[in-house]
Design a protein around this motif. Structure first.
Motif, PDB file in Angstrom:
ATOM      1  N   VAL A  63       0.824  -1.210   0.000  1.00 14.51           N
ATOM      2  CA  VAL A  63       0.000   0.000   0.000  1.00 14.51           C
ATOM      3  C   VAL A  63       0.862   1.265   0.000  1.00 14.51           C
ATOM      4  O   VAL A  63       0.460   2.296  -0.536  1.00 14.51           O
ATOM      5  N   LEU A  64       2.052   1.189   0.571  1.00 14.23           N
ATOM      6  CA  LEU A  64       2.955   2.347   0.538  1.00 14.23           C
ATOM      7  C   LEU A  64       3.437   2.611  -0.886  1.00 14.23           C
ATOM      8  O   LEU A  64       3.544   3.767  -1.309  1.00 14.23           O
ATOM      9  N   ILE A  65       3.713   1.553  -1.604  1.00 14.93           N
ATOM     10  CA  ILE A  65       4.115   1.689  -3.012  1.00 14.93           C
ATOM     11  C   ILE A  65       2.961   2.288  -3.807  1.00 14.93           C
ATOM     12  O   ILE A  65       3.167   3.187  -4.630  1.00 14.93           O
ATOM     13  N   THR A  66       1.746   1.832  -3.553  1.00 17.32           N
ATOM     14  CA  THR A  66       0.568   2.360  -4.242  1.00 17.32           C
ATOM     15  C   THR A  66       0.393   3.844  -3.953  1.00 17.32           C
ATOM     16  O   THR A  66       0.121   4.634  -4.866  1.00 17.32           O
ATOM     17  N   SER A  67       0.560   4.247  -2.694  1.00 20.31           N
ATOM     18  CA  SER A  67       0.445   5.666  -2.342  1.00 20.31           C
ATOM     19  C   SER A  67       1.493   6.504  -3.069  1.00 20.31           C
ATOM     20  O   SER A  67       1.187   7.565  -3.605  1.00 20.31           O
ATOM     21  N   ALA A  68       2.717   6.009  -3.094  1.00 19.17           N
ATOM     22  CA  ALA A  68       3.797   6.742  -3.758  1.00 19.17           C
ATOM     23  C   ALA A  68       3.561   6.819  -5.263  1.00 19.17           C
ATOM     24  O   ALA A  68       3.785   7.868  -5.887  1.00 19.17           O
ATOM     25  N   MET A  69       3.099   5.756  -5.860  1.00 19.47           N
ATOM     26  CA  MET A  69       2.871   5.749  -7.312  1.00 19.47           C
ATOM     27  C   MET A  69       1.642   6.580  -7.693  1.00 19.47           C
ATOM     28  O   MET A  69       1.538   7.059  -8.820  1.00 19.47           O
ATOM     29  N   GLY A  70       0.712   6.766  -6.743  1.00 18.44           N
ATOM     30  CA  GLY A  70      -0.435   7.633  -6.986  1.00 18.44           C
ATOM     31  C   GLY A  70      -0.027   9.078  -7.178  1.00 18.44           C
ATOM     32  O   GLY A  70      -0.755   9.876  -7.768  1.00 18.44           O
ATOM     33  N   VAL A  71       1.156   9.431  -6.706  1.00 20.45           N
ATOM     34  CA  VAL A  71       1.706  10.779  -6.898  1.00 20.45           C
ATOM     35  C   VAL A  71       2.291  10.916  -8.299  1.00 20.45           C
ATOM     36  O   VAL A  71       2.154  11.940  -8.950  1.00 20.45           O
ATOM     37  N   VAL A  72       2.904   9.856  -8.787  1.00 15.25           N
ATOM     38  CA  VAL A  72       3.633   9.886 -10.057  1.00 15.25           C
ATOM     39  C   VAL A  72       2.720   9.630 -11.251  1.00 15.25           C
ATOM     40  O   VAL A  72       2.843  10.285 -12.287  1.00 15.25           O
ATOM     41  N   PHE A  73       1.801   8.672 -11.113  1.00 17.07           N
ATOM     42  CA  PHE A  73       0.935   8.258 -12.220  1.00 17.07           C
ATOM     43  C   PHE A  73      -0.521   8.582 -11.892  1.00 17.07           C
ATOM     44  O   PHE A  73      -0.845   9.009 -10.787  1.00 17.07           O
ATOM     45  N   ASP A  74      -1.420   8.343 -12.855  1.00 20.84           N
ATOM     46  CA  ASP A  74      -2.851   8.542 -12.649  1.00 20.84           C
ATOM     47  C   ASP A  74      -3.311   7.600 -11.524  1.00 20.84           C
ATOM     48  O   ASP A  74      -3.190   6.371 -11.658  1.00 20.84           O
ATOM     49  N   PRO A  75      -3.830   8.156 -10.424  1.00 24.65           N
ATOM     50  CA  PRO A  75      -4.196   7.326  -9.269  1.00 24.65           C
ATOM     51  C   PRO A  75      -5.216   6.227  -9.582  1.00 24.65           C
ATOM     52  O   PRO A  75      -5.154   5.140  -9.016  1.00 24.65           O
ATOM     53  N   PHE A  76      -6.137   6.493 -10.502  1.00 22.43           N
ATOM     54  CA  PHE A  76      -7.136   5.479 -10.844  1.00 22.43           C
ATOM     55  C   PHE A  76      -6.463   4.241 -11.430  1.00 22.43           C
ATOM     56  O   PHE A  76      -6.736   3.114 -11.014  1.00 22.43           O
ATOM     57  N   TRP A  77      -5.577   4.453 -12.409  1.00 26.10           N
ATOM     58  CA  TRP A  77      -4.915   3.318 -13.065  1.00 26.10           C
ATOM     59  C   TRP A  77      -3.884   2.662 -12.157  1.00 26.10           C
ATOM     60  O   TRP A  77      -3.631   1.463 -12.268  1.00 26.10           O
ATOM     61  N   VAL A  78      -3.306   3.441 -11.268  1.00 25.90           N
ATOM     62  CA  VAL A  78      -2.417   2.857 -10.261  1.00 25.90           C
ATOM     63  C   VAL A  78      -3.220   1.879  -9.402  1.00 25.90           C
ATOM     64  O   VAL A  78      -2.785   0.752  -9.135  1.00 25.90           O
ATOM     65  N   ALA A  79      -4.413   2.301  -8.982  1.00 26.05           N
ATOM     66  CA  ALA A  79      -5.261   1.452  -8.143  1.00 26.05           C
ATOM     67  C   ALA A  79      -5.691   0.192  -8.884  1.00 26.05           C
ATOM     68  O   ALA A  79      -5.713  -0.903  -8.300  1.00 26.05           O
ATOM     69  N   VAL A  80      -6.034   0.322 -10.158  1.00 25.91           N
ATOM     70  CA  VAL A  80      -6.437  -0.847 -10.937  1.00 25.91           C
ATOM     71  C   VAL A  80      -5.272  -1.831 -11.075  1.00 25.91           C
ATOM     72  O   VAL A  80      -5.423  -3.033 -10.841  1.00 25.91           O
ATOM     73  N   ALA A  81      -4.090  -1.306 -11.435  1.00 27.30           N
ATOM     74  CA  ALA A  81      -2.918  -2.178 -11.587  1.00 27.30           C
ATOM     75  C   ALA A  81      -2.532  -2.810 -10.254  1.00 27.30           C
ATOM     76  O   ALA A  81      -2.283  -4.021 -10.173  1.00 27.30           O
ATOM     77  N   ALA A  82      -2.491  -1.994  -9.198  1.00 25.72           N
ATOM     78  CA  ALA A  82      -2.098  -2.503  -7.877  1.00 25.72           C
ATOM     79  C   ALA A  82      -3.144  -3.476  -7.327  1.00 25.72           C
ATOM     80  O   ALA A  82      -2.793  -4.512  -6.758  1.00 25.72           O
TER      81      ALA A  82
END
Length: 182
Positions: A63-82
């Motif tokens: 979940v920490l990786i997801t939070s960090a990647m939500g800053v860099v990439f589109d949060p919606f697609w980050v959530a779908v991929a994660a």
């Protein structure tokens, strides 16, 4: 009393258990190399989430990786991929339940959790996949013990994980946005 599994089922159970143990040990040994997958964008996030959720007992901070990647990439697609990766990674718990059925049946919490899963299986998987907690492995193990169809386990697990990852990805993006104002 249950009849013992046939030879083919027993071999599958042993292979599944060995796979889970080898994968967990490999992830633990290679844990320092895992963060480098972030450079691969959404596929990297997907693979990291599989790895983070494939461990049983040994936690990896997905979940920490997801939070960090939500800053860099589109949060919606980050959530779908994660979330999709996390759901697939949780198959190790399912396989552990399938393969270690005889051992797990002797554990004190087994009967209570299995009865709960028989009665409320799908919503239990969804809710436990959504709530950040270490108890999800118990749901996956119980689903494996009950031989819940894998596709059904995956649907509810991935849906719950995507919903959870939406919170973390948008949370990371929002916090970053707040700090960027200062």
């Amino acid at each position: 009393m249950q009849k013992p599994p046939d030879r083919k089922t027993r071999i599958l159970q042993i292979v599944a258990l060995v796979f889970v143990i080898v994968l967990t040990v490999a992830i633990f040994v290679l844990r320092d190399k895992i963060p480098h997958l972030e450079a691969y964008g959404y596929p990297g996030i997907f693979i990291l989430s599989i790895i983070a959720n494939a461990t049983i007992i040994l936690p990896v901070p997905g979940v920490l990786i997801t939070s960090a990647m939500g800053v860099v990439f589109d949060p919606f697609w980050v959530a779908v991929a994660a979330g999709a990766g996390a759901g697939i990674g949780e198959l190790t718990g399912y396989l552990a339940g399938f393969s270690g059925r005889r051992v797990i049946e002797k554990v004190g919490w087994h009967e209570r959790v299995v009865n709960w899963m028989k009665k409320y299986g799908d919503p239990t998987i969804l809710v436990l996949a959504f709530i950040p907690n270490p108890a999800f492995d118990l749901a996956g193990i119980s689903a494996g013990v009950l031989k819940l169809p894998v596709w059904r386990f995956l649907i509810w697990c991935i849906l719950g994980k995507i919903l959870k990852m939406l919170m973390f990805a948008y949370g990371g993006a929002t916090i970053s946005h707040w700090f960027s104002r200062f």
